[in-house]
Design a protein around this motif. Structure first.
Motif, PDB file in Angstrom:
ATOM      1  N   UNK A 157      -1.168  -5.811   8.038  1.00  0.00           N
ATOM      2  CA  UNK A 157      -1.202  -6.793   6.968  1.00  0.00           C
ATOM      3  C   UNK A 157      -1.771  -6.258   5.672  1.00  0.00           C
ATOM      4  N   UNK A 158      -2.612  -7.065   5.042  1.00  0.00           N
ATOM      5  CA  UNK A 158      -3.201  -6.693   3.754  1.00  0.00           C
ATOM      6  C   UNK A 158      -3.989  -5.399   3.870  1.00  0.00           C
ATOM      7  N   UNK A 159      -4.779  -5.266   4.927  1.00  0.00           N
ATOM      8  CA  UNK A 159      -5.604  -4.072   5.081  1.00  0.00           C
ATOM      9  C   UNK A 159      -4.787  -2.804   5.153  1.00  0.00           C
ATOM     10  N   UNK A 160      -3.679  -2.846   5.889  1.00  0.00           N
ATOM     11  CA  UNK A 160      -2.815  -1.666   5.988  1.00  0.00           C
ATOM     12  C   UNK A 160      -2.204  -1.330   4.636  1.00  0.00           C
ATOM     13  N   UNK A 161      -1.821  -2.349   3.877  1.00  0.00           N
ATOM     14  CA  UNK A 161      -1.245  -2.108   2.548  1.00  0.00           C
ATOM     15  C   UNK A 161      -2.278  -1.506   1.608  1.00  0.00           C
ATOM     16  N   UNK A 162      -3.522  -1.968   1.697  1.00  0.00           N
ATOM     17  CA  UNK A 162      -4.581  -1.413   0.858  1.00  0.00           C
ATOM     18  C   UNK A 162      -4.814   0.054   1.210  1.00  0.00           C
ATOM     19  N   UNK A 163      -4.916   0.341   2.508  1.00  0.00           N
ATOM     20  CA  UNK A 163      -5.132   1.722   2.937  1.00  0.00           C
ATOM     21  C   UNK A 163      -3.988   2.620   2.485  1.00  0.00           C
ATOM     22  N   UNK A 164      -2.758   2.150   2.633  1.00  0.00           N
ATOM     23  CA  UNK A 164      -1.585   2.937   2.222  1.00  0.00           C
ATOM     24  C   UNK A 164      -1.617   3.201   0.719  1.00  0.00           C
ATOM     25  N   UNK A 165      -1.987   2.196  -0.066  1.00  0.00           N
ATOM     26  CA  UNK A 165      -2.005   2.371  -1.518  1.00  0.00           C
ATOM     27  C   UNK A 165      -3.030   3.418  -1.945  1.00  0.00           C
ATOM     28  N   UNK A 166      -4.200   3.404  -1.319  1.00  0.00           N
ATOM     29  CA  UNK A 166      -5.204   4.404  -1.671  1.00  0.00           C
ATOM     30  C   UNK A 166      -4.773   5.798  -1.214  1.00  0.00           C
ATOM     31  N   UNK A 167      -4.152   5.895  -0.041  1.00  0.00           N
ATOM     32  CA  UNK A 167      -3.655   7.204   0.399  1.00  0.00           C
ATOM     33  C   UNK A 167      -2.598   7.725  -0.563  1.00  0.00           C
ATOM     34  N   UNK A 168      -1.692   6.839  -0.983  1.00  0.00           N
ATOM     35  CA  UNK A 168      -0.638   7.239  -1.910  1.00  0.00           C
ATOM     36  C   UNK A 168      -1.211   7.682  -3.247  1.00  0.00           C
ATOM     37  N   UNK A 169      -2.391   7.165  -3.584  1.00  0.00           N
ATOM     38  CA  UNK A 169      -3.055   7.544  -4.835  1.00  0.00           C
ATOM     39  C   UNK A 169      -3.913   8.793  -4.667  1.00  0.00           C
ATOM     40  N   UNK A 170      -3.892   9.390  -3.473  1.00  0.00           N
ATOM     41  CA  UNK A 170      -4.575  10.656  -3.251  1.00  0.00           C
ATOM     42  C   UNK A 170      -5.896  10.583  -2.529  1.00  0.00           C
ATOM     43  N   UNK A 171      -6.362   9.389  -2.164  1.00  0.00           N
ATOM     44  CA  UNK A 171      -7.679   9.236  -1.552  1.00  0.00           C
ATOM     45  C   UNK A 171      -7.676   9.638  -0.077  1.00  0.00           C
ATOM     46  N   UNK A 172      -8.852  10.007   0.404  1.00  0.00           N
ATOM     47  CA  UNK A 172      -9.091  10.137   1.837  1.00  0.00           C
ATOM     48  C   UNK A 172      -9.525   8.764   2.333  1.00  0.00           C
ATOM     49  N   UNK A 173      -8.872   8.254   3.381  1.00  0.00           N
ATOM     50  CA  UNK A 173      -9.079   6.870   3.795  1.00  0.00           C
ATOM     51  C   UNK A 173      -9.443   6.790   5.274  1.00  0.00           C
ATOM     52  N   UNK A 174     -10.480   6.019   5.555  1.00  0.00           N
ATOM     53  CA  UNK A 174     -10.865   5.685   6.926  1.00  0.00           C
ATOM     54  C   UNK A 174     -10.714   4.186   7.097  1.00  0.00           C
TER      55      UNK A 174
END
Length: 241
Positions: free
Chosen positions: A19-36
């Protein structure tokens, strides 16, 4: 320099497996971030850690794992939450307690664990609370949830004052994602989608919002048409031919 480039930044998203959480994580990864991301159930999504953030020890372990993996923590998105639909007069005390624990107390636990890490970084950090319109208006069927989200918005404003100037704290007021609620109710004519929320997260955690703290950003398509203006809705949303 692109202000929405998060390369080299470390991000934690609670409830980030769907849901929303997965979309947020994907957006930050796409922007270059390391995401946990974390969740209570096992998952094979990238960068996953199993954790129940209602438990302060597990919340602290989540933040510790992010620092161990990435060496820093720049963004925390407190997204985990939710509630079943139960009328307040029928819900058990245990249900009400669990809903408030997940939607209000858990974000506080994780934020408390994140604060000393961000405070000791020269660049500070940013914390986001994913709230809901249910916390700004009556929430029939989810009374405890609405009350918890109202508290979450207040918590963000308080932490923004206590933890300034190095840690910014903001919240999102997210509108309904249910397509049945869009036509004739939401002024923009459609419900929110997870990507709308993710985009708002990137904005608030970027240098573009460097002077924004203690704010509640509404991501709800203009809100809801007032009932007393029902006659105008027909003009705004004429029948499709």
């Amino acid at each position: 320099m692109d202000p929405l480039d998060f390369t080299g930044r470390a991000v934690v998203v609670t409830g980030g497996t769907r849901g929303i959480g997965a979309a947020i994580a994907h957006a930050f990864r796409a922007a270059g971030a390391d995401v946990l991301v974390c969740g209570r159930s096992p998952s094979d999504v990238p960068g996953f850690m199993r954790a129940d953030v209602r438990d302060p020890e597990q919340a602290a372990a989540l933040i510790g794992a992010a620092v161990d993996r990435f060496g820093r923590l720049d963004v925390l998105v407190n997204n985990a939450g939710g509630s079943p639909q139960v009328p307040a007069g029928e819900a058990s005390p245990r249900l009400h307690a669990k809903v408030i624990e997940l939607n209000l107390i858990a974000p506080l636990h994780v934020s408390q664990a994140a604060y000393p890490v961000m405070r000791d970084q020269p660049e500070g950090g940013s914390i986001l609370m994913v709230g809901s319109v249910s916390g700004t208006r009556p929430s029939p069927g989810t009374a405890a949830y609405g009350a918890a989200k109202a508290g979450l918005h207040h918590l963000a404003t308080t932490l923004a004052v206590e933890w300034a100037p190095l840690v910014r704290v903001n919240s999102l007021i997210v509108g309904p994602l249910d397509p049945r609620l869009a036509a004739g109710v939401v002024p923009l004519g459609r419900p929110a989608v997870p990507g709308d929320v993710a985009g708002a997260c990137l904005l608030l955690c970027s240098p573009l919002a460097g002077y924004v703290s203690g704010a509640a950003l509404a991501v709800h398509g203009g809100g809801e048409w007032p009932a007393y203006l029902a006659e105008f809705r027909g003009a705004a949303y004429p029948p499709q031919k």
